[in-house]
Design an enzyme around this catalytic site. Structure first.
Site, short mmCIF file in Angstrom:
data_model
loop_
_atom_site.label_atom_id
_atom_site.label_comp_id
_atom_site.label_asym_id
_atom_site.label_seq_id
_atom_site.Cartn_x
_atom_site.Cartn_y
_atom_site.Cartn_z
N HIS A 1 13.24 -23.87 -8.92
CA HIS A 1 12.30 -23.01 -9.65
C HIS A 1 12.06 -23.55 -11.05
O HIS A 1 12.99 -23.90 -11.76
CB HIS A 1 12.86 -21.58 -9.74
N TYR B 1 11.75 -10.40 -13.06
CA TYR B 1 12.58 -9.40 -13.74
C TYR B 1 11.62 -8.35 -14.29
O TYR B 1 10.73 -8.69 -15.07
CB TYR B 1 13.34 -10.01 -14.92
N PRO C 1 25.20 -9.41 -14.54
CA PRO C 1 24.51 -10.48 -13.81
C PRO C 1 23.09 -10.81 -14.30
O PRO C 1 22.49 -11.77 -13.82
CB PRO C 1 24.46 -9.95 -12.37
N TYR D 1 18.82 -19.82 -20.17
CA TYR D 1 18.75 -19.54 -18.73
C TYR D 1 19.05 -20.79 -17.90
O TYR D 1 19.80 -20.73 -16.92
CB TYR D 1 17.35 -18.97 -18.37
P1 FAD Z 1 35.53 -15.30 -7.35
O1 FAD Z 1 34.28 -15.76 -6.73
O2 FAD Z 1 35.77 -13.84 -7.50
O3 FAD Z 1 36.72 -15.95 -6.52
C1 FAD Z 1 38.07 -15.53 -6.65
C2 FAD Z 1 38.76 -15.74 -5.33
O4 FAD Z 1 40.13 -15.37 -5.47
C3 FAD Z 1 38.20 -14.88 -4.22
O5 FAD Z 1 37.93 -15.67 -3.08
C4 FAD Z 1 39.27 -13.84 -3.98
O6 FAD Z 1 39.28 -13.40 -2.63
C5 FAD Z 1 40.51 -14.60 -4.35
N1 FAD Z 1 41.65 -13.78 -4.75
C6 FAD Z 1 41.66 -12.63 -5.47
N2 FAD Z 1 42.91 -12.17 -5.62
C7 FAD Z 1 43.72 -13.06 -5.00
C8 FAD Z 1 45.11 -13.13 -4.81
N3 FAD Z 1 45.93 -12.19 -5.30
N4 FAD Z 1 45.61 -14.16 -4.12
C9 FAD Z 1 44.80 -15.12 -3.61
N5 FAD Z 1 43.48 -15.11 -3.76
C10 FAD Z 1 42.93 -14.08 -4.45
N6 FAD Z 1 26.70 -15.63 -11.22
C11 FAD Z 1 25.78 -16.60 -11.44
O7 FAD Z 1 26.13 -17.66 -11.99
N7 FAD Z 1 24.46 -16.47 -11.08
C12 FAD Z 1 24.03 -15.33 -10.46
O8 FAD Z 1 22.85 -15.28 -10.08
C13 FAD Z 1 24.98 -14.27 -10.24
N8 FAD Z 1 24.61 -13.12 -9.62
C14 FAD Z 1 25.56 -12.21 -9.30
C15 FAD Z 1 25.15 -11.07 -8.63
C16 FAD Z 1 26.08 -10.12 -8.27
C17 FAD Z 1 25.62 -8.86 -7.55
C18 FAD Z 1 27.48 -10.31 -8.57
C19 FAD Z 1 28.54 -9.29 -8.15
C20 FAD Z 1 27.88 -11.43 -9.24
C21 FAD Z 1 26.95 -12.39 -9.63
N9 FAD Z 1 27.32 -13.54 -10.31
C22 FAD Z 1 26.36 -14.47 -10.61
C23 FAD Z 1 28.72 -13.75 -10.71
C24 FAD Z 1 29.47 -14.69 -9.77
O9 FAD Z 1 29.39 -14.22 -8.44
C25 FAD Z 1 30.94 -14.81 -10.21
O10 FAD Z 1 30.97 -15.09 -11.59
C26 FAD Z 1 31.69 -15.91 -9.44
O11 FAD Z 1 32.01 -15.46 -8.14
C27 FAD Z 1 32.97 -16.33 -10.15
O12 FAD Z 1 33.67 -17.27 -9.36
P2 FAD Z 1 35.25 -17.33 -9.38
O13 FAD Z 1 35.64 -18.42 -8.45
O14 FAD Z 1 35.74 -17.34 -10.77
O15 FAD Z 1 35.72 -15.92 -8.80
C1 PHB Z 2 20.49 -13.42 -7.30
O1 PHB Z 2 19.61 -14.05 -6.69
O2 PHB Z 2 21.46 -12.90 -6.73
C2 PHB Z 2 20.38 -13.25 -8.76
C3 PHB Z 2 19.38 -13.91 -9.45
C4 PHB Z 2 19.27 -13.75 -10.83
C5 PHB Z 2 20.16 -12.95 -11.50
C6 PHB Z 2 21.18 -12.30 -10.82
C7 PHB Z 2 21.29 -12.45 -9.43
O3 PHB Z 2 20.03 -12.78 -12.83
#
Ligand code: FAD
Ligand code: PHB
Length: 401
Positions: free
Chosen positions: A75, A204, A297, A389
């Protein structure tokens, strides 16, 4: 208790833990991952969708780009819509050619798991009772149970990549970390629908009924969000109500715009929060990604920050193992936090600019509309939005080969 040894013990197979393991392996550094969920669960967990240019680059540079380049949607901008009128922010012209990619986080996770397993990497899924131990001396250990059996991983360092609800951060003794926290009076109701995306780019929208975001996962799958109350119950949102509210919040003044509807495959409500702990490390336990910080988010920063953290951690671990240099490890937290706080600022700003805060005074409402008007009409303001962004530049070279 069965005991194994590795260099880096990693808790959590989300984007942070998996990418760390992958980057380390490319540098000849061994790691073992433990994850409490199943492989299928983590590969199907729908979350983030937007990859910054720098995230795309690191995935490409480390051999993970094959499917992403085929299936992601590139995009060149986003639309910000308010008062029934859309305004486009063009990224390449404002940022010297940078873009974003729409590619689901679970797709990145699938690619990472496949790459780790193909390289002989070790990931223990479906473990329980994970604990991190002895990380304030030189011989830390991860303990866990798998199929009822006790196991121990002895390692040089532990990476706490277990997300916001994980066990690593709370294992750090009280008094070491300072938490900075902010809750918002809104949440997102998110759906995944089998429908053609409403437009080629993300939209948005701000209205006096609240915020909505039209995103996508593929040419046939839409990812759509509505601002709702944090106490809202998903049972109070039947499909018809969701579509009606999406139509209302995205309507254009000429009445011509419609969000294409289709079967809803998944729906859920996510509260919004800003959270950071400082420092992101204690002894030989290093926190990365959501374990250390979360953002609302609206700025699409969460997963990208997780990637940035493990990039920084990899550089520090490489300096340690290749040259015995601990300087980078000592700087890990401060280096990450500089970027984290800028992403916090941007995510907070996008959130407060775009959501409807019912507690706002009439003055604040008018100021908010003026801000939207400014950011969509001043090239200087648009450039600032675009620069954040697509992802701020990194101030150090990437440790990839
Ligand atoms: P996580 O993905 O949470 O991974 C942690 C892992 O640890 C998981 O697999 C979990 O099961 C595991 N775990 C937890 N506890 C334990 C334990 N005790 N023992 C072993 N394993 C464990 N971010 C963006 O950059 N762009 C976006 O567009 C965006 N949109 C989002 C939309 C939504 C609705 C949400 C909820 C989040 C969004 N995010 C976005 C945020 C993004 O999803 C997170 O920041 C990202 O998942 C972080 O990655 P991580 O590996 O740090 O944590
Ligand atoms: C998504 O596609 O899940 C998404 C896109 C933009 C955002 C947050 C989530 O800011």
């Amino acid at each position: 208790m069965a005991s194994t040894r590795t260099q880096i013990g990693i808790v959590g197979a989300g984007p942070a833990g998996l990418l760390l393991s992958h980057l380390l392996a490319r540098e000849g550094i061994e790691s073992i991952l433990v994850e409490d969920r199943s492989r299928t669960y983590v590969e199907e967990r729908i979350r983030a969708g937007v990859l910054e240019q720098g995230t795309v680059d690191i995935l490409n540079q480390t051999g993970l780009g094959e499917r992403m380049n085929r299936e992601s949607l590139i995009h060149d901008g986003i639309e910000i819509r308010f008062n029934g009128t859309g305004h486009r922010i063009d990224f390449p012209s404002l940022t010297g050619g940078k873009r974003i990619a729409v590619y689901g986080q679970h797709e990145v996770v699938k690619d990472l798991i496949a790459a780790r397993l193909a390289d002989g990497g070790v990931i223990h899924f479906e473990v329980s009772d994970v604990s991190v131990n002895d990380f304030t001396d030189t011989a830390p250990k991860i303990r866990y149970r798998k199929a009822g059996e006790g196991n121990e991983i002895a390692c040089d360092f532990i990476a706490g990549c277990d997300g916001f609800h994980g066990i690593c951060r709370p294992s750090i003794p009280e008094g070491i970390l300072t938490a900075y926290d902010r809750e918002y009076p809104f949440a997102w109701l998110g759906i995944l629908a089998e429908s053609t995306p409403a437009a080629e780019e993300l939209i948005y929208t701000h209205t006096d009924r609240g915020f909505a975001l039209l995103s996508m996962r593929s040419p046939t799958l839409s990812r759509l969000y509505l601002q709702c109350n944090p106490e809202d119950d998903i049972a109070r949102w039947p499909d018809d109500r969701i579509w009606e509210e999406l139509q209302r919040r995205t309507a254009t003044a000429d009445g011509a715009f419609r969000v294409p509807e289709g079967p809803i495959l998944q729906k859920g409500i996510t509260p919004m929060r800003s959270f950071v702990v400082e420092p992101m490390q204690h002894g030989r336990l290093y926190l990365a990604g959501d374990a250390a910080h979360i953002v609302p988010p609206t700025g699409a920063k969460g997963m990208n920050l997780a990637v940035a953290d493990v990039r920084t951690l990899t550089t520090a671990l490489v300096a340690f193992y290749k040259n015995g240099d601990v300087t980078r490890l000592g700087e890990y937290s401060a280096r990450c936090l500089r970027r984290v706080w800028k992403a916090q600022r941007f995510s907070w700003w996008m959130t407060t600019m775009l959501h409807l805060n019912r507690a706002d005074s009439p003055f604040d409402r008018r100021r908010q509309i003026a801000e939207l008007d400014y950011v969509t009409s001043s090239e200087t303001a648009m450039r600032s939005l675009a620069e954040n962004y697509v992802g701020l530049p990194f101030d150090d070279p990437v440790a990839v080969n």
